[in-house]
Design an enzyme around this catalytic site. Structure first.
Site, mmCIF file in Angstrom:
data_model
loop_
_atom_site.group_PDB
_atom_site.id
_atom_site.type_symbol
_atom_site.label_atom_id
_atom_site.label_comp_id
_atom_site.label_asym_id
_atom_site.label_seq_id
_atom_site.Cartn_x
_atom_site.Cartn_y
_atom_site.Cartn_z
ATOM 1 N N GLU A 109 -14.627 11.427 12.626
ATOM 2 C CA GLU A 109 -14.760 11.912 11.332
ATOM 3 C C GLU A 109 -16.093 11.741 10.737
ATOM 4 O O GLU A 109 -16.667 10.561 11.073
ATOM 5 C CB GLU A 109 -13.626 10.924 10.488
ATOM 6 C CG GLU A 109 -13.338 11.658 9.044
ATOM 7 C CD GLU A 109 -13.146 13.195 9.125
ATOM 8 O OE1 GLU A 109 -12.405 13.755 9.641
ATOM 9 O OE2 GLU A 109 -14.077 13.794 8.323
ATOM 10 N N PHE A 110 -16.598 12.418 9.836
ATOM 11 C CA PHE A 110 -17.930 12.366 9.576
ATOM 12 C C PHE A 110 -17.966 12.515 7.999
ATOM 13 O O PHE A 110 -19.143 12.713 7.475
ATOM 14 C CB PHE A 110 -18.828 13.521 10.125
ATOM 15 C CG PHE A 110 -19.125 13.636 11.540
ATOM 16 C CD1 PHE A 110 -19.467 12.906 12.323
ATOM 17 C CD2 PHE A 110 -18.216 14.589 11.930
ATOM 18 C CE1 PHE A 110 -19.562 12.660 13.713
ATOM 19 C CE2 PHE A 110 -18.103 14.640 13.375
ATOM 20 C CZ PHE A 110 -18.799 13.652 14.189
ATOM 21 N N LEU A 111 -16.971 11.979 7.255
ATOM 22 C CA LEU A 111 -16.840 12.078 5.861
ATOM 23 C C LEU A 111 -17.678 10.775 5.265
ATOM 24 O O LEU A 111 -17.963 9.906 5.894
ATOM 25 C CB LEU A 111 -15.602 12.095 5.231
ATOM 26 C CG LEU A 111 -14.394 10.767 5.881
ATOM 27 C CD1 LEU A 111 -14.566 9.722 4.937
ATOM 28 C CD2 LEU A 111 -13.133 11.700 5.645
ATOM 29 N N LYS A 168 0.897 -0.979 0.070
ATOM 30 C CA LYS A 168 -0.238 0.044 -0.103
ATOM 31 C C LYS A 168 0.968 1.240 -0.101
ATOM 32 O O LYS A 168 0.440 2.151 -0.866
ATOM 33 C CB LYS A 168 -0.968 -0.108 1.431
ATOM 34 C CG LYS A 168 -2.210 -0.786 1.126
ATOM 35 C CD LYS A 168 -3.015 -0.299 2.374
ATOM 36 C CE LYS A 168 -4.514 -0.174 1.971
ATOM 37 N NZ LYS A 168 -5.201 0.054 3.233
ATOM 38 N N PHE A 220 -31.355 12.130 4.007
ATOM 39 C CA PHE A 220 -31.398 10.676 4.588
ATOM 40 C C PHE A 220 -32.738 10.117 4.864
ATOM 41 O O PHE A 220 -33.104 9.618 5.813
ATOM 42 C CB PHE A 220 -30.510 10.543 5.687
ATOM 43 C CG PHE A 220 -29.039 10.497 5.370
ATOM 44 C CD1 PHE A 220 -28.434 11.379 4.918
ATOM 45 C CD2 PHE A 220 -28.579 9.068 5.636
ATOM 46 C CE1 PHE A 220 -27.168 11.134 4.395
ATOM 47 C CE2 PHE A 220 -27.167 8.897 5.134
ATOM 48 C CZ PHE A 220 -26.246 9.911 4.907
ATOM 49 N N LEU A 221 -33.808 10.659 4.068
ATOM 50 C CA LEU A 221 -35.173 10.282 3.761
ATOM 51 C C LEU A 221 -35.312 9.558 2.539
ATOM 52 O O LEU A 221 -36.789 9.555 2.246
ATOM 53 C CB LEU A 221 -36.313 11.235 4.149
ATOM 54 C CG LEU A 221 -36.424 11.827 5.534
ATOM 55 C CD1 LEU A 221 -37.392 12.842 5.700
ATOM 56 C CD2 LEU A 221 -36.635 10.661 6.600
ATOM 57 N N GLU A 228 -18.184 8.287 1.975
ATOM 58 C CA GLU A 228 -17.729 7.877 0.701
ATOM 59 C C GLU A 228 -18.038 8.264 -0.303
ATOM 60 O O GLU A 228 -19.468 8.573 -0.373
ATOM 61 C CB GLU A 228 -17.551 6.177 0.757
ATOM 62 C CG GLU A 228 -16.778 5.614 1.765
ATOM 63 C CD GLU A 228 -16.608 4.033 1.631
ATOM 64 O OE1 GLU A 228 -16.967 3.706 0.727
ATOM 65 O OE2 GLU A 228 -16.376 3.505 2.789
ATOM 66 N N ARG A 269 -18.504 -3.149 0.689
ATOM 67 C CA ARG A 269 -18.355 -3.812 1.923
ATOM 68 C C ARG A 269 -19.979 -3.726 2.320
ATOM 69 O O ARG A 269 -20.459 -2.575 2.274
ATOM 70 C CB ARG A 269 -17.476 -3.123 2.800
ATOM 71 C CG ARG A 269 -15.943 -3.520 2.714
ATOM 72 C CD ARG A 269 -15.038 -2.816 3.553
ATOM 73 N NE ARG A 269 -14.982 -1.283 2.990
ATOM 74 C CZ ARG A 269 -14.201 -0.510 3.702
ATOM 75 N NH1 ARG A 269 -13.577 -0.568 4.877
ATOM 76 N NH2 ARG A 269 -14.243 0.849 3.381
ATOM 77 N N CYS A 314 -19.898 1.325 7.616
ATOM 78 C CA CYS A 314 -20.000 2.277 8.814
ATOM 79 C C CYS A 314 -21.239 1.676 9.404
ATOM 80 O O CYS A 314 -21.262 1.483 10.688
ATOM 81 C CB CYS A 314 -19.836 3.823 8.585
ATOM 82 S SG CYS A 314 -18.443 4.001 7.807
HETATM 83 C C1 UGA Z 1 -21.501 7.263 6.715
HETATM 84 C C2 UGA Z 1 -22.171 8.663 7.416
HETATM 85 O O1 UGA Z 1 -23.157 9.399 6.210
HETATM 86 C C3 UGA Z 1 -20.858 9.501 7.437
HETATM 87 O O2 UGA Z 1 -21.359 10.747 7.913
HETATM 88 C C4 UGA Z 1 -19.660 8.888 8.367
HETATM 89 O O3 UGA Z 1 -18.639 9.484 8.561
HETATM 90 C C5 UGA Z 1 -19.550 7.432 7.629
HETATM 91 O O4 UGA Z 1 -20.636 6.799 7.598
HETATM 92 C C6 UGA Z 1 -18.692 6.773 8.680
HETATM 93 O O5 UGA Z 1 -18.860 6.646 9.801
HETATM 94 O O6 UGA Z 1 -17.504 6.823 8.253
HETATM 95 P P1 UGA Z 1 -21.144 6.504 4.118
HETATM 96 O O7 UGA Z 1 -20.974 5.150 5.008
HETATM 97 O O8 UGA Z 1 -20.109 6.721 3.391
HETATM 98 O O9 UGA Z 1 -21.268 7.411 5.290
HETATM 99 O O10 UGA Z 1 -22.466 6.394 3.423
HETATM 100 P P2 UGA Z 1 -23.822 7.201 3.264
HETATM 101 O O11 UGA Z 1 -23.924 8.211 2.383
HETATM 102 O O12 UGA Z 1 -24.227 7.643 4.779
HETATM 103 O O13 UGA Z 1 -24.896 5.866 2.977
HETATM 104 C C7 UGA Z 1 -24.825 4.862 3.721
HETATM 105 C C8 UGA Z 1 -25.859 3.926 3.532
HETATM 106 O O14 UGA Z 1 -27.097 4.327 3.410
HETATM 107 C C9 UGA Z 1 -25.708 3.636 1.800
HETATM 108 O O15 UGA Z 1 -26.073 2.259 1.766
HETATM 109 C C10 UGA Z 1 -26.716 4.393 1.378
HETATM 110 O O16 UGA Z 1 -27.202 4.037 0.117
HETATM 111 C C11 UGA Z 1 -28.084 4.331 2.328
HETATM 112 N N1 UGA Z 1 -29.086 5.636 2.368
HETATM 113 C C12 UGA Z 1 -28.384 6.900 2.525
HETATM 114 C C13 UGA Z 1 -30.192 5.233 2.025
HETATM 115 O O17 UGA Z 1 -30.806 3.991 1.842
HETATM 116 N N2 UGA Z 1 -31.247 6.443 2.101
HETATM 117 C C14 UGA Z 1 -30.706 7.703 2.262
HETATM 118 O O18 UGA Z 1 -31.506 8.555 2.303
HETATM 119 C C15 UGA Z 1 -29.402 7.773 2.607
#
Ligand code: UGA
Length: 467
Positions: free
Chosen positions: A154-156, A39, A272-273, A158, A350, A283
């Site tokens: 961290e709240f980022l 890596k 997120f709705l 992907e 994942r 995550c």
């Molecule tokens: C999530 C959080 O949004 C981040 O704030 C956090 O930092 C991150 O986990 C972490 O802990 O590292 P992530 O896993 O990259 O980020 O993805 P999201 O965009 O949150 O989506 C998560 C899942 O929820 C996906 O499968 C997505 O398709 C689903 N989702 C999201 C829905 O089904 N509906 C929604 O309205 C939003």
């Protein structure tokens, strides 16, 4: 620009690599450590290893300058003032977070502590981890005055990780000592003062000179809980709307109208709705389980989280039933699947609900031809191509001669497909959409039978069999 600070980031996974590159971007001197030499070599050569917007540009900008990659954790510790731990915290068999990597890193840091350092937990960890790190370091014979441990979750997300890091809604610093809090404040000063956003080459995003992100200083334990509680709350929002979508299906209401009507209430908010096939990724599933496990260990009843998980698991089964009810029987059917990644714009599979559903279709005796713009390579390592499972080069090739098209990931690319071409490719014009990417009326106009989540089914308009 404020003074550069020497920062070590341990772990070059999603969080570690993005943090390391972004710290360089805001002016700091960064050493990124990983114990996998392959890596390190790849990163040194400019390969980002993950599919993430802006990461290649930033890596190219700094890799022979402000950011170095190494396997030598001890040397990095000695050379830096702040050491960010960003290693994995996978789920253990009992649901709680496996902290063995964090512990191993803490012990190794301890062996190299020579002058005062601030050790920062960036990995998602349960409450009290901060104390365990401190104890592990002390047990290795390090004097208490030589270090502090702080929590900086961290709240980022992907797919948008770099802009999330540089344009955060908030920066949370859990520090019980002033010196440590001050160092973290200095690290983030280019963002919190707005200085970064004045730069012509700044990565674009929601923050600006006039609206820089706030830094919230809390106790270490509060910061740890903020991270788990935030992810659990977002997962709960998704499970909530998924449960509502089932209610909409049962009553012929439209979940999109319902979500809009709810989201316009500022106390609820529209994000997120989006209903779908359930949340996945590295995550939410892990963090909801870990948060529930923390509550259990403290003797507290947080059954709400078990319900969030159960709705999420049900959502995939409901989708399978929806496909079955559209096709009558599944054995021997040819399905075109669009999407393998756990969400759009990433190659990460994942805990992907899409991959899980593909496995369910295969177990039902369907044959599947799948397409994903970025995640095929990773999926193939896990599910190799066979007579029953093929991978296609694009969406139209996947649709060729299929009995139905199944949408499992919300890639922007899928929302703009040529519907006439898609219809012509399919054997039967049936689309079952787990992400609500299309307008039902438009699908009907294009001659499709269209089933989605929480919205009334649409059927081909009488006169519109597509040419
Ligand atoms: C999530 C959080 O949004 C981040 O704030 C956090 O930092 C991150 O986990 C972490 O802990 O590292 P992530 O896993 O990259 O980020 O993805 P999201 O965009 O949150 O989506 C998560 C899942 O929820 C996906 O499968 C997505 O398709 C689903 N989702 C999201 C829905 O089904 N509906 C929604 O309205 C939003």
């Amino acid at each position: 620009m404020s003074q550069p600070i020497r920062i070590a980031v341990i772990g070059s996974g999603y969080v570690g690599l993005v943090a390391a590159v972004c710290f360089a971007e805001i002016g700091h001197e960064v050493i990124c450590v990983d114990n996998d030499p392959r890596k390190v070599d790849a990163l040194q050569a400019g390969d980002t290893l993950i599919h993430e917007e802006f990461l290649p540009q930033l890596l190219a900008r700094y890799r022979n300058g402000r950011i170095q990659f190494t396997t030598d954790l001890g040397a990095a510790t000695r050379a830096c003032d702040a050491i960010f731990i960003a290693v994995g915290t996978p789920q253990s068999e009992t649901g709680d977070a496996d902290l063995s990597y964090v512990e191993a890193v803490a012990c190794e840091i301890a062996r190299s502590l020579n002058t005062y350092k601030v050790i920062v937990e960036k990995s998602t960890v349960p409450v009290y981890t901060n104390e365990w790190i401190r104890r592990a370091i002390e047990r290795n014979g390090v004097a208490r005055e030589l270090f502090d441990v702080v929590s900086n979750p961290e709240f980022l997300r992907e797919g948008t990780a770099v802009s999330d890091f540089l344009h955060p809604d908030r920066i949370v610093v859990g520090a019980d000592q002033e010196a440590a809090a001050n160092l973290l404040a200095a690290i983030y000063a280019p963002l919190t003062t707005g200085a970064y956003y004045q730069r012509a080459d700044a990565i674009p995003g929601g923050c600006s000179v006039a609206a820089p992100p706030p830094l919230l200083h809390t106790s270490t334990k509060s910061a740890e809980i903020i991270k788990h509680a935030s992810n659990a709350f977002l997962a709960m929002k998704i499970s909530f709307i998924n449960a509502v979508s089932n209610l909409c299906e049962a009553t012929d209401a439209n979940v999109e109208q319902v979500a809009r009507g709810m989201g316009l209430d500022a106390r609820i908010g529209p994000r997120f709705l989006r209903p779908g096939i359930g949340y996945g990724g590295s995550c939410f599933p892990k963090d909801v389980a870990a948060f529930r496990s923390v509550a259990e260990q403290l003797g507290l009843n947080f059954n709400l989280l078990a319900e969030v998980e159960s709705i999420n698991a049900q959502q995939k089964k409901r989708f399978l039933s929806k496909v079955r009810s559209a096709l009558w029987t599944l054995r021997g059917k040819r399905l075109a699947v669009l999407g393998l990644a756990f969400k759009g714009e990433t190659d990460d599979i994942r805990d992907s609900p899409a991959v899980e559903l593909v496995q369910m279709f295969l177990a039902e005796g369907c044959s599947v031809t799948a397409y994903d713009p970025a995640a095929i390579k990773r999926t193939q390592q896990h599910l190799p191509a066979s007579d029953q499972l093929r991978y296609a080069e694009d969406a139209y090739a996947a649709a060729e001669d299929a009995d139905a098209l199944i949408v499992l990931t919300d890639w922007a690319e899928f929302a703009t497909l040529d519907l006439t071409r898609l219809n012509n490719a399919l054997r039967y014009p049936i689309v079952i959409d787990g992400r609500n990417l299309y307008d039902p009326a438009k699908m009907a106009e294009h001659g499709f039978t269209y089933l989605s989540i929480g919205r009334p089914a649409a059927y081909p308009a009488r006169s519109s069999v597509t040419a």
